[in-house]
Write an enzyme that holds these catalytic residues in place. Structure first.
Site: not given
Length: 282
Positions: A100, A102, A104
């Site tokens: 992954e 990522d 956020e």
């Protein structure tokens, strides 16, 4: 249809699909995969809107899986008092031992900066967090959030300004994601138990529904077709790309002024010693 004609048709189809997806209609590139109608295509598919209320959030993912590429999406984040909300935007492979890459985006009280939380997972293991404050208001206009992923490096960039690089250091025994195709995902959800000031600030549901908007997706990437990744000749511009001198200087500027957390400078978290990459990444 004869074998030769079928092979020609498959080849032409691959060329059409894999060369790069430009802006345009998002319906052809994405599926809304959860949210009971809270995620939707608007403006004839030119825009995706995700919403969050006190019942549930929403999300979408790409129809294609990618193995290496330059992925861009313009996003306008949740405005106003966004404390407690998280807008996630990431590439992820399938299975428990997933890879992954990522982003956020952690909401905050009105007037306080958004925090961008980044991580890289290999084989289901992350623990490589770096966080940054944004140097602009990401709620008033769309900004381009990019992932460059090739066999040499992973670069997170905002409006073409790199904020983080994770280099391939496999020769030193450091895992690097390069074998598993990944699908692009995004979601808007409530994480007020940890997202804003360590969970001290909770979501104000009187401000709901919260909304994030997406447009102008582009993927110059290798696309998984019939179980294997296929790449067009146009992949050369990003397949071997690393940061040039100007980009390195921009990266240093972001680290110096806007990085607020780096796992490699958190020895309390690693009583047995910092991870190996912490000694060589920067």
């Amino acid at each position: 249809m004869g074998c030769t004609k079928m092979m020609i048709w498959v080849f032409l189809l691959e060329i059409l699909i894999m060369g790069g997806v430009n802006g345009g209609n998002l319906v052809q590139d994405f599926d809304i995969n959860w949210g009971y109608g809270r995620g939707k295509f608007v403006n004839n598919g030119q825009l995706i809107e995700l919403t969050l209320d006190n019942f549930t959030g929403s999300g979408f993912h790409s129809k294609n899986e990618y193995l290496f590429g330059k992925i861009d999406m313009q996003i306008k984040l949740v405005p106003g008092n966004s404390a407690g909300t998280v807008t996630a935007y990431y590439l992820r492979s399938q299975g428990d031992a997933f890879d992954e890459i990522d982003y956020e985006f952690l909401g905050n009280l009105t007037g306080q900066p958004y925090t961008v939380h980044t991580n890289v997972y290999t084989g289901g293991r992350g623990d490589r967090e770096q966080q940054f404050h944004l140097w602009f208001d990401p709620t008033t206009n769309f900004h381009t959030y990019s992932i460059l992923w090739n066999p040499h490096t992973i670069v997170f960039a905002i409006d073409e300004i790199p904020i983080r690089e994770f280099k391939n250091r496999e020769r030193l025994g450091i895992p690097f994601p390069k074998f598993k195709p990944m699908r692009l995902h995004s979601s808007l959800w409530n994480a007020d138990q940890w997202a804003t000031q360590g969970g001290r600030i909770k979501t104000d549901w009187s401000q709901a529904p919260f909304r994030a908007s997406y447009r102008n997706f582009r993927a110059d990437a290798c696309v998984k077709i019939a179980g294997r990744p296929s790449c067009s000749p146009r992949t050369g511009s990003w397949l071997t790309r690393t940061l040039d001198g100007l980009s390195q200087n921009r990266l240093k500027w972001v680290r110096r002024k806007y990085r607020i957390y780096n796992y490699c400078t958190d020895p309390k978290r690693y009583p047995q010693g910092l991870p190996k990459e912490c000694h060589v990444q920067e």
